[in-house]
Design a protein around this motif. Structure first.
Motif, PDB file in Angstrom:
ATOM      1  N   THR A   1       4.639  11.027  -5.206  1.00 36.55           N
ATOM      2  CA  THR A   1       5.329  11.454  -4.047  1.00 36.55           C
ATOM      3  C   THR A   1       4.476  10.476  -2.858  1.00 36.55           C
ATOM      4  OG1 THR A   1       5.944  12.887  -3.942  1.00 36.55           O
ATOM      5  CG2 THR A   1       4.850  12.693  -1.965  1.00 36.55           C
ATOM      6  N   TYR A   2       3.071  10.113  -3.775  1.00 38.21           N
ATOM      7  CA  TYR A   2       1.573  10.100  -3.083  1.00 38.21           C
ATOM      8  C   TYR A   2       1.218   8.393  -3.843  1.00 38.21           C
ATOM      9  CZ  TYR A   2       1.659  14.612  -1.136  1.00 38.21           C
ATOM     10  OH  TYR A   2       1.884  15.600  -0.322  1.00 38.21           O
ATOM     11  N   PHE A   3       1.895   7.674  -4.302  1.00 35.28           N
ATOM     12  CA  PHE A   3       1.668   6.414  -4.717  1.00 35.28           C
ATOM     13  C   PHE A   3       2.616   5.904  -4.342  1.00 35.28           C
ATOM     14  CE2 PHE A   3      -1.756   6.388  -7.582  1.00 35.28           C
ATOM     15  CZ  PHE A   3      -2.247   7.137  -7.528  1.00 35.28           C
ATOM     16  N   ASP A   4       3.141   6.168  -3.327  1.00 33.96           N
ATOM     17  CA  ASP A   4       3.985   5.257  -2.877  1.00 33.96           C
ATOM     18  C   ASP A   4       3.309   4.096  -2.442  1.00 33.96           C
ATOM     19  OD1 ASP A   4       5.855   4.166  -0.925  1.00 33.96           O
ATOM     20  OD2 ASP A   4       6.300   5.484   0.319  1.00 33.96           O
ATOM     21  N   PRO A   5       3.966   2.507  -2.983  1.00 33.07           N
ATOM     22  CA  PRO A   5       3.597   1.314  -2.851  1.00 33.07           C
ATOM     23  C   PRO A   5       2.961   0.064  -1.668  1.00 33.07           C
ATOM     24  CG  PRO A   5       5.769   1.136  -3.232  1.00 33.07           C
ATOM     25  CD  PRO A   5       5.090   2.332  -3.373  1.00 33.07           C
ATOM     26  N   LEU A   6       4.405   1.163  -0.489  1.00 34.27           N
ATOM     27  CA  LEU A   6       3.899   0.984   1.142  1.00 34.27           C
ATOM     28  C   LEU A   6       2.946   1.841   1.691  1.00 34.27           C
ATOM     29  CD1 LEU A   6       7.367  -0.620   2.055  1.00 34.27           C
ATOM     30  CD2 LEU A   6       5.052  -1.941   1.534  1.00 34.27           C
ATOM     31  N   PRO A   7       2.292   1.361   2.653  1.00 37.63           N
ATOM     32  CA  PRO A   7       2.226   2.682   3.274  1.00 37.63           C
ATOM     33  C   PRO A   7       2.386   3.992   4.240  1.00 37.63           C
ATOM     34  CG  PRO A   7       0.785   0.756   4.473  1.00 37.63           C
ATOM     35  CD  PRO A   7       1.685   0.751   2.816  1.00 37.63           C
TER      36      PRO A   7
ATOM     37  N   GLN B   1      -2.402  -7.473  -0.594  1.00 38.06           N
ATOM     38  CA  GLN B   1      -1.596  -6.475  -1.162  1.00 38.06           C
ATOM     39  C   GLN B   1      -0.851  -6.015   0.369  1.00 38.06           C
ATOM     40  OE1 GLN B   1      -0.094  -7.752  -4.443  1.00 38.06           O
ATOM     41  NE2 GLN B   1      -1.077  -9.174  -3.950  1.00 38.06           N
ATOM     42  N   LEU B   2       0.519  -6.743   0.715  1.00 38.33           N
ATOM     43  CA  LEU B   2       0.401  -4.941   0.859  1.00 38.33           C
ATOM     44  C   LEU B   2       2.084  -4.613   0.866  1.00 38.33           C
ATOM     45  CD1 LEU B   2       2.400  -8.810   3.437  1.00 38.33           C
ATOM     46  CD2 LEU B   2       1.283  -7.154   4.139  1.00 38.33           C
ATOM     47  N   TYR B   3       2.324  -4.560  -0.628  1.00 36.02           N
ATOM     48  CA  TYR B   3       3.039  -3.919  -1.106  1.00 36.02           C
ATOM     49  C   TYR B   3       2.109  -4.018  -2.161  1.00 36.02           C
ATOM     50  CZ  TYR B   3       6.453  -2.273  -4.082  1.00 36.02           C
ATOM     51  OH  TYR B   3       7.609  -2.187  -5.132  1.00 36.02           O
ATOM     52  N   SER B   4       2.221  -2.663  -2.798  1.00 35.68           N
ATOM     53  CA  SER B   4       0.832  -2.640  -3.915  1.00 35.68           C
ATOM     54  C   SER B   4       2.061  -1.993  -5.402  1.00 35.68           C
ATOM     55  CB  SER B   4      -0.482  -1.078  -3.340  1.00 35.68           C
ATOM     56  OG  SER B   4      -1.070  -1.087  -4.602  1.00 35.68           O
ATOM     57  N   GLU B   5       1.132  -2.829  -6.084  1.00 33.07           N
ATOM     58  CA  GLU B   5       2.305  -3.000  -7.458  1.00 33.07           C
ATOM     59  C   GLU B   5       1.144  -1.666  -8.118  1.00 33.07           C
ATOM     60  OE1 GLU B   5       2.139  -6.135 -10.533  1.00 33.07           O
ATOM     61  OE2 GLU B   5       4.213  -6.023 -10.728  1.00 33.07           O
ATOM     62  N   THR B   6       0.390  -2.096  -8.175  1.00 32.45           N
ATOM     63  CA  THR B   6      -0.910  -0.446  -8.579  1.00 32.45           C
ATOM     64  C   THR B   6       0.046   0.659  -8.581  1.00 32.45           C
ATOM     65  OG1 THR B   6      -2.535  -2.284  -8.415  1.00 32.45           O
ATOM     66  CG2 THR B   6      -2.790   0.047  -8.793  1.00 32.45           C
ATOM     67  N   LEU B   7       0.390   0.859  -7.340  1.00 31.03           N
ATOM     68  CA  LEU B   7       0.566   2.001  -6.835  1.00 31.03           C
ATOM     69  C   LEU B   7       1.884   2.414  -7.117  1.00 31.03           C
ATOM     70  CD1 LEU B   7      -0.158   2.157  -2.991  1.00 31.03           C
ATOM     71  CD2 LEU B   7      -1.598   3.339  -4.779  1.00 31.03           C
ATOM     72  N   GLN B   8       2.678   1.127  -7.572  1.00 27.61           N
ATOM     73  CA  GLN B   8       4.047   1.759  -7.919  1.00 27.61           C
ATOM     74  C   GLN B   8       3.613   1.638  -9.839  1.00 27.61           C
ATOM     75  OE1 GLN B   8       6.510   2.322  -6.853  1.00 27.61           O
ATOM     76  NE2 GLN B   8       8.153   2.143  -7.915  1.00 27.61           N
ATOM     77  N   LYS B   9       2.923   1.146 -10.390  1.00 29.05           N
ATOM     78  CA  LYS B   9       3.137   1.464 -11.924  1.00 29.05           C
ATOM     79  C   LYS B   9       2.868   3.263 -11.763  1.00 29.05           C
ATOM     80  CE  LYS B   9       1.107  -3.294 -13.114  1.00 29.05           C
ATOM     81  NZ  LYS B   9       0.109  -3.886 -12.921  1.00 29.05           N
ATOM     82  N   PHE B  10       2.220   4.026 -11.162  1.00 31.51           N
ATOM     83  CA  PHE B  10       1.842   5.403 -11.140  1.00 31.51           C
ATOM     84  C   PHE B  10       3.053   5.619 -10.897  1.00 31.51           C
ATOM     85  CE2 PHE B  10      -2.602   3.741 -11.390  1.00 31.51           C
ATOM     86  CZ  PHE B  10      -3.212   4.419 -11.930  1.00 31.51           C
ATOM     87  N   ARG B  11       3.595   5.523  -9.433  1.00 28.93           N
ATOM     88  CA  ARG B  11       5.286   6.201  -9.214  1.00 28.93           C
ATOM     89  C   ARG B  11       5.902   6.063 -10.336  1.00 28.93           C
ATOM     90  NH1 ARG B  11       8.146   5.295  -4.433  1.00 28.93           N
ATOM     91  NH2 ARG B  11       6.787   7.637  -3.701  1.00 28.93           N
ATOM     92  N   LEU B  12       6.196   4.692 -11.142  1.00 27.38           N
ATOM     93  CA  LEU B  12       6.510   4.766 -12.438  1.00 27.38           C
ATOM     94  C   LEU B  12       6.443   5.883 -13.712  1.00 27.38           C
ATOM     95  CD1 LEU B  12       7.935   1.363 -11.994  1.00 27.38           C
ATOM     96  CD2 LEU B  12       8.693   2.557 -12.086  1.00 27.38           C
ATOM     97  N   ALA B  13       5.245   5.549 -13.710  1.00 28.30           N
ATOM     98  CA  ALA B  13       4.967   6.715 -14.547  1.00 28.30           C
ATOM     99  C   ALA B  13       5.144   8.309 -14.692  1.00 28.30           C
ATOM    100  CB  ALA B  13       3.523   6.275 -14.674  1.00 28.30           C
ATOM    101  N   ALA B  14       4.839   8.883 -13.569  1.00 27.43           N
ATOM    102  CA  ALA B  14       5.353   9.846 -12.820  1.00 27.43           C
ATOM    103  C   ALA B  14       7.425   9.455 -13.099  1.00 27.43           C
ATOM    104  CB  ALA B  14       4.500  10.357 -11.052  1.00 27.43           C
ATOM    105  N   GLN B  15       7.885   9.008 -12.939  1.00 25.96           N
ATOM    106  CA  GLN B  15       9.293   8.678 -12.839  1.00 25.96           C
ATOM    107  C   GLN B  15       9.737   9.018 -14.563  1.00 25.96           C
ATOM    108  OE1 GLN B  15      10.360   6.322  -9.923  1.00 25.96           O
ATOM    109  NE2 GLN B  15       9.881   7.219  -8.331  1.00 25.96           N
ATOM    110  N   GLY B  16       8.445   8.781 -15.331  1.00 22.76           N
ATOM    111  CA  GLY B  16       9.012   8.846 -16.653  1.00 22.76           C
ATOM    112  C   GLY B  16       8.828   7.406 -17.325  1.00 22.76           C
ATOM    113  N   HIS B  17       8.082   6.466 -16.791  1.00 19.07           N
ATOM    114  CA  HIS B  17       8.267   5.155 -17.499  1.00 19.07           C
ATOM    115  C   HIS B  17       6.942   5.292 -17.904  1.00 19.07           C
ATOM    116  CE1 HIS B  17      12.010   4.876 -15.850  1.00 19.07           C
ATOM    117  NE2 HIS B  17      11.870   5.304 -14.728  1.00 19.07           N
TER     118      HIS B  17
END
Ligand SMILES: Nc1nc2c(c(=O)[nH]1)N[C@H]1C(S)=C(S)[C@@H](COP(=O)(O)OP(=O)(O)OC[C@H]3O[C@@H](n4cnc5c(=O)[nH]c(N)nc54)[C@H](O)[C@@H]3O)O[C@H]1N2
Ligand SMILES: Nc1nc2c(c(=O)[nH]1)N[C@H]1C(S)=C(S)[C@@H](COP(=O)(O)OP(=O)(O)OC[C@H]3O[C@@H](n4cnc5c(=O)[nH]c(N)nc54)[C@H](O)[C@@H]3O)O[C@H]1N2
Ligand code: SF4
Ligand code: SF4
Ligand code: SF4
Ligand code: SF4
Ligand code: SF4
Ligand SMILES: [Mo]
Lengths: 259, 996, 319
Positions: free
Chosen positions: B765-771, B734-750
């Motif tokens: 900020t820190y759940f960026d799906p790419l390093p 997983q170069l790109y982490s969808e797991t992280l993105q899920k947290f980011r989306l939650a933080a963005q109100g989803h």
């Protein structure tokens, strides 16, 4: 006895690879534990849990910083290196070198110090030693350790009670420090035999005897660090389009990939 | 005179036992030779896969560890004030009864009021299960402050990790980069490996602010500034991308480079993978023509084979959504001039030319070595390959990366770099050790709820996949005492031992009753903010009760922590007990085989004198004690229906316990006859079979299954057969982490579960799906360039080089200027010859270093008017220490450092009260805050909660203190000093063999 | 090198003892070969012999006490073929033979020409062997290659001349005491000055030369990397060990040079001034001569201390 025997054909000793030694002290403590209960034991520790603990060690590991070579190098460059060498950290284990003409033996007034005729190992017969400490003064390499508690001189035995030990499996008949060394920077063998593995290693890697000018003729050899490759001769990334910046991903648009 | 007649063949001992070393967590095989019931000698076991006969400095000093005067001898009950170290010895029955009486009401009332935390322990397969049976969610081991950034960074990216879960291909690597490693857990394997690389002439590059140990033998040393490895790695990636020196075939075959990511800014699906109805991720197949876009392909399942996936471009899916391949995002982000060597060089202290050259060397080694192993193999899709093409660039990284608050992303950056080079589990590269790789992230999630019998539904530690897996209450507040798996540290897969004592003292989020700890020196070298930690442990409330009502602790030695226990359960030494090095915990496998091992008693502690008067020691292995306690408490799984104990002791448990049918702690010699391996019913003779086989079991991976494990059918089937993985599907990296993105989306109100407002920006900020790289928190907050609570950078998309990633402030030297109150980084290193606190009681090891110095570069000394050997005051935002400095040139000048855990508290470890360990030795920990300077977060990584030990910023000045003694000093612990008599170990052994 | 006070103290005293024996041997030989000596002279000689033997014996016993296994000290006589320490032991013991013979003869008095000849012979042998013993002592040090400062060819002469100087001073004090009013005392004073000047000169040359001669190698050569510049990063052990305590003694340069001046002053300057005073005012010798003797012994003590303290052992390169 402190007369040196005629030079032996077999010259057992260690070859220590300074290019590989990471300074982990495994050789020092494994030496201590084998020899504590071995022929030269105990390796007494004074104030073991106190303010200034001080014990007998046959092998001690130093660390040094080697400065970068200046561009105007006065001495010839090590073979094979083109660039001046950068600064280095150097780990340096120090134990008895089992010299061929060791004054530590000849100065001994009692005959306690001796060099074995058959293999050149330099030993102390603790039953004869009077603890005058003169031999320790005579050793340029600091390889002799006096124990005030025991009142006798101690030193590396080249694990003479291992290397011939019929009770050990053949592959284990080597000094404790050699067996333990996790990077395999230590080698044991007959430096009198030019065909031995250790002699070949010395020849190949330009192994050195320490302080040859003192004329103790150490048997042990140190393999100097290989020239560092910090890239003076390497190329930067080949830039496919003649060095022009390629900061766009377009170039991969037409890339045919197979999955 | 004749030469003395020597006995050249003395017996090496009356008896030899093979077991497993535990002078550290590397777990080498040892042979213990005994003479007259005393240890004659401990040697490495040549037959053992871990150390192949070698031994390290610690292992070879095992004699002094076993005979340490600091050994505990009997259970102890506190009689003085907590912390004074005054105890009364009691019998085991009383001790166990007390513990049972304390724990029983907790279990009945609320099991979470027991916080069970273990330190350097290696029996998490038992302790985690025990906690689960007890029903507490408040369980963890030391990983949270150790290297969870490496574990999580790897497991969420590769399904394996650095640490002990993977290793460089020591045989074939041509180029080896060592990032921030001084010693690591794989102590001997790494040293053996470095020796091999030296033999083969591979180039070794050490990235480290300090050039000691492994760095000393490296061909090239890169003296990076602490916390900036991410920048360096991204600059390398930038160069490689720029020059198109990457392995795209590898990336689409084994990684998710071609997976399509939905581009829908503001939408609830933004950044998630485009998936088909079955949930399969999609890619864009340029060969497909079934779509309106026939001209240039169509969407297809990303896992399909014989397709030609696009890696760049923007595509409109059949459902109208827009998506881009993962690699497009990667290219956009890292081709950004932000990451050009010229832009990062100054901040990380690595010259531009060096960065470019290293990038070139990496590419050359990866792509021009022409390494190919003539081994035929079949991939996960059934395609035959006649050879294994290598990418002989290997990397290894550890706490220099992980012990920073940006460690998770930096670790991911290193994995990204490896992946771009195709250098994960290819010949010559980083290799997985079974049971890894595992699905990404691993499937087990942390236990959350209790069953009717009070047992937690899963082990307390696991891997969070989505916000639903967090341990938070309805308000989004932490449920665990350490706040792990909360919105503040969502992926805290190893728990957060470093926050437990503060929180337990503060009752945050609730009060606990009992703190049960095992093998963790939490009042000293493993605590941040040491001084306050000691106060929290002893603090009382208004009614005069301790705020942490009860502390039960198991240690084997008189450590600093023992003094803070109410009840001390004395453990055995490692030569006196059964232990199990299980594949269910931290295995000792290597890349070519799976392995596990046992420890079995060389001595019965009752035969080991407690003191010179020969009182027998009355100690018990903690694991057995734990099972005994469990049985007394009637915990499910530990008692029969009639309430009688189900297991005699730990040895019995090791053999008979089954985690799942056929799966036990040990994989070897299962089944009634001991003929089954991996899975099989318990074998009552299993331990004997281990002992007969040098104490370990190892199963070689078939040759054709040793590389490309994530997609090698041979491996996947083999691993499945042994129960390491649930199926044989390939594992997509997983170069790109969808797991992280899920947290980011939650933080963005989803989504249904969203972080409370105070955490939103941080999570986003820190759940960026790419390093990505950000300034480590402590420095950032001190400089006012605070990114932790009010992030200055966002943007995962990074599509537009001009607008995204404003790294400029960070990459310039402003950071250095802005933090001019604390201009220096301060870090520690592991000494190779000492294991944390344990080493100092060892009469031999402590002679190597009874004390430490603060090393500084001469130019730094000159700058602050300090001479070598001067005493200096070192100050952080949190505190101040006075210590002796020494110059060293082999280091990065903006950094100061010292050896870890040499400083001891007076009175601990039975050392003399004037021992240098306490008079001159010191801990940096007194300077390290457990909180960030400004915000209320732990001094930790925002993703994993990993303690950021190495973010420490300090200032130094020459001290006015007149006395040459390290500060701070604490009241000496009430403890006797060991005898000052000379230690003549071996004298009697020698006499026996040689006479006197 | 670590200057063990006991060694410094007793090489000083036994050096004086052997010096005294040397002069005594000469004087016995001269007097006996000229015919018998006056009674007071003989009793002075007897006293001198006893004092000398006490000094050398104390020195030997003390060096025994310095051993880890003194009960085995006899073994030290066995390796005279290679070991200067063994030779020193052998010579020290052998020297007792003529010295004791001489003492006994002096005590019993010379009653015949034969015994006079015998005494003269004992005197000669005592002189030769005492000096040889001192030379052996010096050679123990002078044979040690790892300590360049001790390898200097002047080490033996310095030992000898300082032994002669302190021996002479003692002898003169005894003469002054036992032969009051004898004019001889005043007349020998210039010879004391002369020896002092020779001693000072030799030591001056010695010190100048060892200052100029660095260790035969640098740290880089010691670790096998000649030509590089090597600094210590970490010693093998943080606390002192046998090697560092014994061999890596550091003395500050200016402190050493002050001590050198002190040594010159004590073993040469003060005695020369005092003898000049004695020659100018012969009656003052009663005070000046004993003072000069004490000063010389003190000077030799300081010199000997420096001999150890200033000597650098090659092994220091490793630390
Ligand atoms: N400044 C700074 N601090 C750090 C770190 C750093 O890098 N810098 N590193 C951190 C890291 S990664 C770690 S893992 C921690 C380590 O820190 P800890 O886990 O606390 O390690 P120790 O203090 O060595 O050991 C814990 C305790 O285990 C006990 N023990 C040893 N053997 C046994 C046994 O057989 N049985 C029992 N029951 N007890 C035993 C010891 O006596 C000791 O009290 O330190 C952390 N602290
Ligand atoms: N002998 C011994 N072995 C041990 C231990 C021990 O105490 N003693 N402890 C064990 C434990 S619990 C652990 S966690 C492991 C840890 O093993 P290592 O990962 O080797 O841990 P450390 O020595 O803490 O730090 C690693 C290195 O990181 C460097 N460093 C610090 N900051 C940075 C940075 O920003 N960038 C880079 N590139 N480097 C940096 C330090 O200089 C140091 O050399 O070791 C284990 N093995
Ligand atoms: S190294 Fe020293 S002790 Fe060993 S033989 Fe040579 S001189 Fe003697
Ligand atoms: S200390 Fe022992 S071995 Fe050394 S010289 Fe003296 S008697 Fe010989
Ligand atoms: S050869 Fe034996 S005695 Fe010598 S250093 Fe090695 S282990 Fe020690
Ligand atoms: S054991 Fe090997 S690597 Fe370690 S210090 Fe000794 S020689 Fe060096
Ligand atoms: S690395 Fe050393 S201490 Fe650790 S287990 Fe192996 S031998 Fe023991
Ligand atoms: Mo750790």
């Amino acid at each position: 006895m402190t007369m040196l025997p005629p030079p032996s054909k077999v010259k057992l000793g260690l070859v220590i690879d300074l290019d590989t030694c990471v300074g982990c002290h495994a050789c020092a403590t494994s030496c201590k534990e084998w020899n504590a209960g071995g022929i030269a034991g105990p390796l007494t520790d004074e104030k073991p849990y106190g303010k200034d603990p001080s014990g007998v060690w046959f092998n001690r590991v130093h660390s040094y910083e080697v400065e970068a070579e200046s561009l105007l190098r006065p001495i010839p460059a090590p073979a094979g290196s083109k660039a001046p060498q950068p600064a280095m950290t150097l780990h340096f284990p120090r134990s008895c070198l089992h010299c061929e003409t060791p004054a530590c033996v000849t100065v001994c007034p009692t005959g306690a110090s001796y060099k074995r005729a058959e293999d050149g190992i330099v030993l102390v017969d603790e039953d004869k030693c009077i603890g005058c400490q003169l031999c320790s003064w005579a050793c340029p390499y600091g390889a002799r350790e006096y124990s005030p508690v025991e009142g006798v001189m101690k030193k590396c035995t080249l694990c003479v009670d291992r290397i011939y030990n019929q009770n050990l499996e053949e592959s284990e008949r080597q000094p404790a420090c050699v067996q333990a060394c996790p990077t395999k920077a230590r080698h044991f063998g007959d430096l009198g035999d030019p065909e031995s593995k250790v002699s070949k290693l010395v020849a190949e890697r330009g192994g050195v005897a320490l302080l040859p000018q003192l004329d103790y003729k150490p048997v042990n050899r140190y393999l100097p660090p290989r020239p560092r490759r910090n890239g003076e001769d390497a190329n930067a990334v080949a830039e496919p389009d003649g060095g022009a910046l390629e900061l766009s991903s377009k170039r991969w648009l037409d890339r045919i990939l197979n999955r | 005179m004749r030469e003395k007649q020597l006995n050249l063949s003395p017996s090496p001992g009356d008896e030899v036992k093979t077991t497993t070393c535990y002078m550290c967590a590397c777990r080498c095989g040892i042979k213990v030779w005994l003479t007259d019931g005393k240890i004659r000698y401990i040697q490495g076991n040549p037959a053992h896969p871990v150390n192949q006969g070698v031994l390290c400095a610690k292992g070879a000093a095992g004699i002094m560890q076993h005979y340490s005067p600091a050994r505990l001898n009997k259970p102890m009950l506190r009689v003085g004030e907590r912390g004074s170290g005054e105890f009364r010895e009691i019998e085991w029955d009383e001790a166990l009864q007390l513990a049972t009486d304390w724990l029983r009401p907790i279990r009945e009332r609320n099991p979470d009021e027991l916080a069970f935390f273990t330190g350097r322990d290696q029996s998490q397969a038992l302790t985690g299960w025990w906690a689960q049976q007890f029903g507490t969610i408040n369980y963890a081991a030391h990983g949270g402050f150790c290297s969870v950034n490496m574990a999580a960074g790897g497991l969420y990216t590769l399904g394996g990790s650095f640490w002990e879960f993977g290793e460089p291909d020591w045989e074939h690597a041509r180029y080896f980069m060592l990032w921030g490693v001084a010693e690591d857990h794989d102590s001997n394997p790494i040293k053996l490996g470095l020796g091999k690389l030296k033999q083969s002439g591979a180039k070794i590059v050490a990235v480290n602010p300090v050039r000691t140990g492994y760095g000393a033998i490296a061909d090239e040393w890169i003296g990076i500034r602490p916390g900036t490895d991410g920048l360096f790695a991204f600059a390398l990636i930038h160069e490689l991308l720029k020059a198109d020196r990457i392995d795209l075939d590898y990336l689409v075959r084994y990684a998710n480079a071609h997976w399509l990511v939905i581009r829908n800014p503001g939408g609830a699906d933004d950044g998630l993978f485009a998936r088909d109805a079955e949930g399969n991720p999609l890619c864009w197949d340029r060969n497909a023509s079934t779509h309106a876009n026939a001209a240039h392909g169509a969407e297809a399942p990303a896992g399909a084979i014989d397709i030609s996936p696009a890696v760049v471009g923007e595509f409109t899916l059949a459902d109208g959504r827009v998506a881009v391949p993962v690699f497009q995002l990667i290219a956009d982000r890292y081709l950004n001039p932000q990451y050009a060597p010229e832009r990062v060089s100054e901040r990380c202290g690595v010259p531009v030319d060096t960065i470019k050259r290293i990038a070139g060397e990496l590419a050359e080694a990866a792509f021009e070595s022409n390494l190919s192993l003539p081994i035929a193999w079949t991939d996960a899709w059934g395609r035959e390959h006649s050879e294994m093409v290598g990418r002989p660039v290997a990397m290894h990284a550890m706490r220099g990366i992980s012990a920073h608050s940006n460690g998770f992303h930096t670790c991911r950056a290193l994995h990204l770099l490896q992946l771009l080079l195709g250098a994960v589990d290819t010949p010559g590269s980083f290799r997985y050790q079974p049971p890894y790789p595992r699905p990404i992230p691993p499937l087990n999630r942390p236990g959350k709820t209790r069953n009717d019998n009070g047992v937690l539904d899963a082990s307390p530690l696991g891997f969070v996949h989505t916000p639903e897996d967090l341990l938070v209450d309805a308000e989004g507040q932490p449920r665990r005492i350490d706040h792990a798996y909360s919105w503040a540290y969502p992926l805290a897969a190893h728990g957060m031992l470093h926050t437990v004592i503060r929180n337990a003292h503060a009752g945050d989020p609730y009060k606990i009753d009992t703190l049960l700890m095992f093998m963790a020196n939490m009042s000293w070298n493993s605590a941040m903010n040491t001084r306050e930690t000691m106060q929290w442990l002893t603090d009382k409330d208004d009614s005069g009760e301790y705020r942490i009502p009860r502390i039960i602790y198991s240690d084997a030695y008189a450590s600093e922590m023992v003094a803070y226990a109410d009840l001390v359960l004395p453990d055995t030494t490692y030569l006196e007990r059964h232990d199990c090095i299980s594949l269910l915990d931290r295995p000792i496998s290597d890349a070519d085989g799976a392995a596990d091992a046992i420890r079995h008693p060389v001595f019965d502690p009752a035969t080991q004198a407690a003191d010179p008067d020969n009182h027998p020691r009355d100690v018990r292995g903690f694991q057995s004690v734990l099972l005994d306690l469990g049985a007394r408490l009637g915990l499910p799984g530990m008692v029969h229906a009639d309430g009688s104990p189900q297991y005699r002791d730990y040895a019995d448990y090791i053999v008979r316990h089954e985690r799942a049918p056929g799966v036990g702690l040990l994989a070897g010699w299962r089944g009634a006859e001991g003929t089954q391996h991996g899975k099989g019913p318990p074998n009552p003779k299993q331990l004997d079979m281990y002992i007969a086989n040098n104490g370990f079991w190892r199963e070689e991976i078939p040759e054709h299954a040793r590389y490309f494990k994530m997609a090698n059918r041979g491996y996947l089937e083999w691993a499945h057969r042994f129960g390491f993985i649930g199926g044989t599907e390939p594992i997509v990296l997983q170069l790109y982490s969808e797991t992280l993105q899920k947290f980011r989306l939650a933080a963005q109100g989803h989504g249904a579960l969203q972080p409370p407002p105070e955490h939103r920006e941080r999570v986003a900020t820190y759940f960026d799906p790419l390093p990505f790289w950000y300034e480590p928190f402590e420095g950032a907050e001190l400089s006012g360039n605070d990114t932790s609570n009010s992030p200055t950078r966002h943007s995962r998309e990074g599509g537009n080089p001009a607008t995204s990633l404003s790294l400029d402030a960070a990459s310039s030297s402003d950071i250095g200027n802005a933090t001019n109150h604390f201009p220096l980084s301060a870090i520690t290193q592991r000494p190779m010859f000492m294991y944390h606190a344990w080493g100092s009681q060892n009469a031999w090891l402590r002679q190597i270093a009874t004390r430490n110095w603060l090393y500084l570069h001469p130019s730094t000394g000159a700058k602050y008017g300090i001479a070598s050997e001067d005493w200096v005051d070192v100050t952080s935002h949190h505190g101040s220490i006075t210590v002796q400095a020494r110059f060293a040139n082999n280091m990065q000048p903006d950094t100061v450092w010292s050896w870890n855990a040499i400083g001891k508290r007076k009175g601990a470890w039975k050392l003399a009260k004037d021992a240098p360990e306490s008079e001159k030795g010191f801990l940096l920990n007194h300077l390290i805050s457990d909180k960030l300077p400004k915000s209320d977060y732990a001094n930790a990584d925002p993703v994993t909660g990993q303690a950021a030990w190495f973010d420490l910023r300090v200032s130094i000045r020459k001290s006015d203190a007149a006395d040459a003694i390290a500060q701070p000093q604490f009241a000496p612990l009430a403890s006797t000093e060991a005898s000052e008599q000379p230690l003549r170990y071996g004298a009697d052994l020698r006499n026996k063999v040689y006479g006197q | 090198m670590h200057p063990a006070l006991s060694i410094v103290f007793f090489t000083t005293l036994s050096g004086a003892g052997y010096g005294l024996l040397t002069w005594l041997g000469i004087s016995v030989f001269l007097l006996q070969s000229r015919g018998s000596a006056a009674a007071p002279l003989a009793s002075m000689q007897l006293l001198a012999a006893i004092i000398a033997l006490v000094l050398v014996t104390a020195g030997l016993l003390c060096s025994l006490a310095h051993l880890g296994q003194p009960q085995r000290a006899w073994r030290a006589l066995s390796q005279w073929r290679t070991s200067w320490l063994s030779r020193e032991g052998v010579m020290a013991l052998l020297t007792y033979i003529p010295a004791l013979t001489m003492t006994i003869l002096l005590w019993r008095g010379v009653r015949s020409a034969d015994s006079a000849a015998f005494l003269a012979l004992a005197g000669v042998l005592t002189t030769v062997m005492a000096m040889a013993t001192v030379a052996c002592t010096a050679m123990i040090y002078a044979s040690l290659k790892p300590i360049p400062a001790w390898r200097h060819p002047l080490v033996v002469p310095v030992y000898l001349v300082l032994s002669l100087l302190s021996g002479a001073a003692l002898l003169f004090v005894l003469m002054l005491w036992k032969l009051p009013g004898a004019t001889g005392v005043a007349t020998v004073l210039p010879s004391l000055s002369l020896i002092a000047v020779v001693a000072a000169l030799t030591k001056f040359i010695y010190w100048r030369e060892i200052d100029r001669a660095p260790l035969p190698a640098d740290r880089a050569a010691a670790v096998g990397l000649p030509g590089r510049t090597v600094q210590t990063f970490e010693a093998p052990h943080t606390e002192a060990n046998y090697i560092t305590r014994e061999m890596v003694f550091q003395i500050a340069r200016d402190r050493a040079s002050q001590l050198r001046l002190l040594a010159y002053g004590l073993f040469a300057g003060v005695p020369i001034l005092l003898t000049l005073l004695g020659m100018a005012a012969p009656s003052s010798v009663v005070f000046t001569l004993p003072l000069a003797a004490v000063s010389i012994l003190a000077g030799v003590f300081v010199e000997r201390w420096l001999f150890f303290a200033e000597a650098k052992h090659v092994v220091a390169l490793y630390y």
